[in-house]
Write a protein that holds these residues in place. Sequence first.
Motif, PDB file in Angstrom:
ATOM      1  N   PHE A   1      11.298 -35.439  36.945  1.00 19.99           N
ATOM      2  CA  PHE A   1      10.515 -34.554  37.661  1.00 19.99           C
ATOM      3  C   PHE A   1      11.742 -33.306  38.208  1.00 19.99           C
ATOM      4  O   PHE A   1      12.718 -33.747  38.714  1.00 19.99           O
ATOM      5  N   ILE A   2      11.457 -31.958  37.985  1.00 20.81           N
ATOM      6  CA  ILE A   2      12.146 -31.209  38.270  1.00 20.81           C
ATOM      7  C   ILE A   2      11.499 -29.920  39.335  1.00 20.81           C
ATOM      8  O   ILE A   2      10.318 -29.497  38.689  1.00 20.81           O
ATOM      9  N   TYR A   3      12.060 -29.921  40.520  1.00 23.21           N
ATOM     10  CA  TYR A   3      11.414 -28.775  41.288  1.00 23.21           C
ATOM     11  C   TYR A   3      11.898 -27.519  41.188  1.00 23.21           C
ATOM     12  O   TYR A   3      13.203 -27.367  41.078  1.00 23.21           O
ATOM     13  N   GLY A   4      11.110 -26.352  41.415  1.00 22.22           N
ATOM     14  CA  GLY A   4      11.809 -25.194  41.223  1.00 22.22           C
ATOM     15  C   GLY A   4      12.196 -24.433  42.547  1.00 22.22           C
ATOM     16  O   GLY A   4      13.422 -24.864  42.992  1.00 22.22           O
ATOM     17  N   PRO A   5      11.574 -24.006  43.590  1.00 16.92           N
ATOM     18  CA  PRO A   5      10.035 -23.621  43.254  1.00 16.92           C
ATOM     19  C   PRO A   5      10.089 -22.287  42.139  1.00 16.92           C
ATOM     20  O   PRO A   5       8.918 -21.869  41.671  1.00 16.92           O
ATOM     21  N   GLN A   6      11.134 -21.591  41.825  1.00 17.07           N
ATOM     22  CA  GLN A   6      11.031 -20.642  40.727  1.00 17.07           C
ATOM     23  C   GLN A   6      10.998 -21.188  39.361  1.00 17.07           C
ATOM     24  O   GLN A   6      11.832 -22.309  39.292  1.00 17.07           O
ATOM     25  N   ILE A   7      10.341 -20.536  38.481  1.00 16.93           N
ATOM     26  CA  ILE A   7      10.244 -21.087  37.095  1.00 16.93           C
ATOM     27  C   ILE A   7      11.644 -21.055  36.595  1.00 16.93           C
ATOM     28  O   ILE A   7      12.055 -22.038  35.621  1.00 16.93           O
ATOM     29  N   SER A   8      12.388 -20.138  36.694  1.00 15.86           N
ATOM     30  CA  SER A   8      13.555 -19.747  36.253  1.00 15.86           C
ATOM     31  C   SER A   8      14.593 -21.022  36.618  1.00 15.86           C
ATOM     32  O   SER A   8      15.362 -21.423  35.741  1.00 15.86           O
ATOM     33  N   ARG A   9      14.488 -21.448  37.737  1.00 12.94           N
ATOM     34  CA  ARG A   9      15.308 -22.452  38.069  1.00 12.94           C
ATOM     35  C   ARG A   9      14.901 -24.030  37.597  1.00 12.94           C
ATOM     36  O   ARG A   9      15.720 -24.557  37.031  1.00 12.94           O
ATOM     37  N   VAL A  10      13.566 -23.974  37.167  1.00 10.01           N
ATOM     38  CA  VAL A  10      13.211 -25.380  36.348  1.00 10.01           C
ATOM     39  C   VAL A  10      13.769 -25.130  35.256  1.00 10.01           C
ATOM     40  O   VAL A  10      14.203 -26.290  34.753  1.00 10.01           O
ATOM     41  N   VAL A  11      13.779 -24.010  34.411  1.00  6.53           N
ATOM     42  CA  VAL A  11      14.160 -24.156  33.020  1.00  6.53           C
ATOM     43  C   VAL A  11      15.774 -24.264  33.004  1.00  6.53           C
ATOM     44  O   VAL A  11      16.267 -24.829  32.430  1.00  6.53           O
ATOM     45  N   SER A  12      16.440 -23.656  34.011  1.00  7.87           N
ATOM     46  CA  SER A  12      17.859 -23.650  34.474  1.00  7.87           C
ATOM     47  C   SER A  12      18.225 -25.250  34.357  1.00  7.87           C
ATOM     48  O   SER A  12      19.070 -25.826  33.766  1.00  7.87           O
ATOM     49  N   THR A  13      17.688 -26.082  35.253  1.00  8.63           N
ATOM     50  CA  THR A  13      17.739 -27.577  35.351  1.00  8.63           C
ATOM     51  C   THR A  13      17.542 -28.262  34.154  1.00  8.63           C
ATOM     52  O   THR A  13      18.435 -29.036  33.751  1.00  8.63           O
ATOM     53  N   TYR A  14      16.391 -28.124  33.704  1.00 11.26           N
ATOM     54  CA  TYR A  14      15.937 -28.841  32.358  1.00 11.26           C
ATOM     55  C   TYR A  14      17.144 -28.436  31.377  1.00 11.26           C
ATOM     56  O   TYR A  14      17.398 -29.595  30.679  1.00 11.26           O
ATOM     57  N   THR A  15      17.391 -27.512  31.204  1.00  7.57           N
ATOM     58  CA  THR A  15      18.394 -27.217  30.284  1.00  7.57           C
ATOM     59  C   THR A  15      19.928 -27.815  30.686  1.00  7.57           C
ATOM     60  O   THR A  15      20.609 -28.010  29.691  1.00  7.57           O
ATOM     61  N   GLU A  16      20.302 -27.937  31.660  1.00  4.28           N
ATOM     62  CA  GLU A  16      21.482 -28.551  32.347  1.00  4.28           C
ATOM     63  C   GLU A  16      21.238 -30.120  31.918  1.00  4.28           C
ATOM     64  O   GLU A  16      22.240 -30.413  31.258  1.00  4.28           O
ATOM     65  N   LEU A  17      20.108 -30.547  31.797  1.00  3.88           N
ATOM     66  CA  LEU A  17      19.835 -31.862  31.283  1.00  3.88           C
ATOM     67  C   LEU A  17      19.745 -31.877  29.997  1.00  3.88           C
ATOM     68  O   LEU A  17      20.626 -33.112  29.589  1.00  3.88           O
ATOM     69  N   THR A  18      19.334 -31.286  28.903  1.00  2.14           N
ATOM     70  CA  THR A  18      19.041 -31.297  27.611  1.00  2.14           C
ATOM     71  C   THR A  18      19.979 -30.535  26.916  1.00  2.14           C
ATOM     72  O   THR A  18      20.072 -30.636  25.732  1.00  2.14           O
ATOM     73  N   GLY A  19      20.879 -29.706  27.449  1.00  2.00           N
ATOM     74  CA  GLY A  19      21.812 -28.859  26.978  1.00  2.00           C
ATOM     75  C   GLY A  19      21.476 -27.288  26.725  1.00  2.00           C
ATOM     76  O   GLY A  19      20.203 -26.947  26.650  1.00  2.00           O
ATOM     77  N   ARG A  20      22.348 -26.384  26.309  1.00  2.00           N
ATOM     78  CA  ARG A  20      22.102 -25.115  26.216  1.00  2.00           C
ATOM     79  C   ARG A  20      23.092 -24.577  24.720  1.00  2.00           C
ATOM     80  O   ARG A  20      23.739 -25.618  24.365  1.00  2.00           O
ATOM     81  N   ILE A  21      22.463 -23.587  24.565  1.00  3.07           N
ATOM     82  CA  ILE A  21      22.994 -23.058  23.233  1.00  3.07           C
ATOM     83  C   ILE A  21      24.704 -22.749  23.184  1.00  3.07           C
ATOM     84  O   ILE A  21      25.205 -22.487  24.061  1.00  3.07           O
ATOM     85  N   THR A  22      25.224 -22.996  21.975  1.00  7.17           N
ATOM     86  CA  THR A  22      26.416 -22.504  21.659  1.00  7.17           C
ATOM     87  C   THR A  22      26.123 -21.050  21.405  1.00  7.17           C
ATOM     88  O   THR A  22      25.169 -20.745  20.689  1.00  7.17           O
ATOM     89  N   LEU A  23      26.897 -20.176  21.752  1.00  6.85           N
ATOM     90  CA  LEU A  23      26.779 -18.535  21.275  1.00  6.85           C
ATOM     91  C   LEU A  23      26.796 -18.641  19.794  1.00  6.85           C
ATOM     92  O   LEU A  23      27.575 -19.035  18.983  1.00  6.85           O
ATOM     93  N   PRO A  24      25.796 -17.887  19.294  1.00  5.52           N
ATOM     94  CA  PRO A  24      25.758 -17.719  17.799  1.00  5.52           C
ATOM     95  C   PRO A  24      26.867 -16.516  17.491  1.00  5.52           C
ATOM     96  O   PRO A  24      27.270 -15.896  18.011  1.00  5.52           O
ATOM     97  N   PRO A  25      27.110 -16.639  16.236  1.00  6.67           N
ATOM     98  CA  PRO A  25      28.072 -15.239  15.798  1.00  6.67           C
ATOM     99  C   PRO A  25      27.177 -14.098  15.926  1.00  6.67           C
ATOM    100  O   PRO A  25      25.852 -14.095  15.804  1.00  6.67           O
ATOM    101  N   LEU A  26      27.790 -13.099  15.998  1.00  4.00           N
ATOM    102  CA  LEU A  26      27.168 -12.003  16.299  1.00  4.00           C
ATOM    103  C   LEU A  26      26.338 -11.507  15.349  1.00  4.00           C
ATOM    104  O   LEU A  26      25.223 -10.990  15.566  1.00  4.00           O
ATOM    105  N   TRP A  27      26.647 -11.636  14.163  1.00  2.00           N
ATOM    106  CA  TRP A  27      26.135 -11.321  12.939  1.00  2.00           C
ATOM    107  C   TRP A  27      24.686 -11.941  12.883  1.00  2.00           C
ATOM    108  O   TRP A  27      23.632 -11.476  12.225  1.00  2.00           O
ATOM    109  N   GLY A  28      24.506 -13.247  13.528  1.00  2.00           N
ATOM    110  CA  GLY A  28      23.499 -13.773  13.402  1.00  2.00           C
ATOM    111  C   GLY A  28      22.363 -13.094  14.174  1.00  2.00           C
ATOM    112  O   GLY A  28      20.962 -13.589  14.375  1.00  2.00           O
ATOM    113  N   LEU A  29      22.574 -12.257  15.104  1.00  2.00           N
ATOM    114  CA  LEU A  29      21.468 -11.391  15.812  1.00  2.00           C
ATOM    115  C   LEU A  29      21.065 -10.207  15.353  1.00  2.00           C
ATOM    116  O   LEU A  29      20.480  -9.199  15.525  1.00  2.00           O
TER     117      LEU A  29
END
Length: 818
Positions: free
Chosen positions: A239-267
């Motif tokens: 269970f993750i409390y915000g109260p901001q949606i952005s904070r919920v996502v930040s905490t969730y991705t701290e738990l499950t991980g965040r992206i490795t920066l892609p190569p620039l050409w991948g954008l």
Amino acid sequence: MRSLRVVLWVISLGFLFAMNGQANYTFLGHLLKYQRIDSGILLFCEGDVRLEIRFLKPEMFRVTLIRPGDREPLLEYPLAKTAWEEVDLQFQEENLNLILASKDIDLVIHKYPCRLTVLDKQGTVINKDDPGLGVGWEGNEVRCWKSLAPGERFFGLGEKTGDVNKRGREWVMWNSDIPGYNHETDPIYQSIPFYIGLQQNKAYGVFFNNSYRTVFNMGAGNRRYASFAADGGSLDYFFIYGPQISRVVSTYTELTGRITLPPLWGLGYQQCRWSYFPESEVLNLARTFREKQIPADVIYLDIHYMDGYRVFTWDKTRFPDPAGMLRKLREMGFKVVTIIDPGVKADTNYTVAREGLSGNHFISYPDGEVYVGEVWPGPSYFPDFSSPETRRWWGQKLSGLLDAGVAGFWNDMNEPAVWGRAFPLEAVMDDGGRYSSQKKMHNLYGFLMSQAAYEAFRTHRPNRRPFLVTRAGFAGEQRFTAVWTGDNVASEEHLELGIRMMLGLGLSGVPFVGTDVGGFIGTPSPELFARWVQVGAFSPFFRAHTHYNSRDQEPWSFGEEVEEISRKFISLRYQLLPYLYTLMWEAAESGSPPLRPMFWYFQEDPTVYDHAYQQQFFFGEKLLVAPVTREREYLKKVYLPEGKWLDMNSEAVYQGPGAFVVEAPLDRVPMFLREGGILPMQEAMQYLGEKTANSLLLEVFCTEKYANLLHYEDDGETIDYTRGKYRLTQFEYLKERDHWSFSKSRVHDEWGGGERFLEIRFHAAAKEPDRITLDGSALEKIAAAETQRPGYFYDSAGKILTVRFAEAGKEQSLKIKP
């Protein structure tokens, strides 16, 4: 405290009177005793059932049900972080309740029966167990019921169809190959058992850490509860409390991980179809992009590049010289990404099949017989990616394609899909020596295949950033791969649905997302293709794709008008890359997706949840995009929340909140710069690396509001940025009493990128300034055409002041006297 006690007394009476019902489920009963543990508590309930609650952060705790005879370990694959600092908790016991209080929330544990309620520090109920149901089980099924509040909204759940708000429907997590899905279809390719709840404008998140077939009832068919259930495995949730949606996502991705920066050409822009062959067609495609001056970075090879669909092979008739072709494409600035399907042709003359059999790398039945399923190659074996040895073996095969010059991999058919759509549930995978069936492992298969490819890059190209895209996956996949939304349809409805699905994935921790531009199934009209390219220009993953034997679906395939519109918006994508790359860095740092729903920033504005505006989105913090998604629609009604907004097409300034109608001819997408916004851009190029960008354009909306931008740069190719080799630059604008100020400051500068020319365009500048100084020295007034000369000029018609100067040193400051 007295008012809090009254609230708890009323809630507890409700729990006490709710235990009289009978059902086939067994429900968690009364609390008998408890034991304090590090950062939490262990509850002993009737029937020798325990509930372990452990805080990982002041805003996040984990709840685990432990029943007699439970033997299956908790799921580990999705969790990127497992070691957490101790959380300071205050403990209190009352007659009917226990209270664990962190600095952010109060967790109330009701004794009779054992139920949980989460309060904020003002005593507002954020979330609570249903009094009569709470937690229960029946056989292997486990389930948790939460009271449903009036007006409560739900978001996330990964790659789901429907509206952005998931309330009122039941959603199933079971990865499924469903081409041509529609607004109502569920499940499809991905399973991410995480949702965000919002009530009384306060957000929370629930991550159900279970890979079995799970069902989320978000108030479907009832007004009483929302629930989540699994056919097997543990009841284990965070269970993750915000109260901001952005904070919920930040905490969730701290738990499950965040992206490795892609190569620039991948954008960059990416072109795909099922399939480009032979070699001469692929080279001609590349030459046509360059001749027509339509930017592009990537060409995909679908299943017809292989010899009889045998993975890791080349069809020698269609592609007689793969390495030579790949070299020619690199010389034209193209990267090549090949499709990789997991099905290995069951052919004893095929080296990969023989090695897989001898190395025990394939999924088998419980009695040891290797499973054979039908897919593109015919009878096929399926690698067991849960085995580290199998992942290493698979990675060695991928390295052969990397050695030939392939730049990235497109993992497809990895639900896993088989003809008949019935991968045997009894088939087992290694799973760390536990030999688990598909009941547990099915939803993890695409995740593990992506992990295998990611590890191949890390092993065989250790200083090169992986580029991977997957169809199927599970929570935490963002650590390894980008995601596209599968086999969509060339229709207006799917254009809109794709936007909503990308927003849902972003809210579920997956920021690198996109759709098949133009639609995979069917043929878009010229107008629909143009509108889809406009949406693609703001999608993190920007790829056009179409079905086998369909009409041509390249940017020049729909007539001169659409070709020019495609060129315009693909070029805009490349101009926006300094901004998008910074947004991808933000995703890597905090989990914030580049595409954000309006309620990301305006959570308390009821209009941003309106069905009519759910296809509007923020591209980063400051740019609001309201794409046209319907044919023959040339006026667009947009909603602008509180504040001032600059129409980037007309230079008009709007005061929100309010709905406005703006012109939207076919060559225009409505987009608005929010006050306080600084938008970094660059000159367009035909592909990343074509030339060094020797200038940076900053679009600034002049208002009374302070504006700032933290701009990120690195080499765009290696992982040296993880060793500090990057540049962070802070740009700031402030309107003071008698002048404006604009400053540049290097926050971090260990990247070898050279200095450049800065061009700053101040929009909504009411009049030409009397004087402009750079670090105390006056700048001259110049002509607009003098692009490499320091100075300034003013466009009175557009009310735009442009200032140009060369970067020098770590800090520079402009002062503008109106």
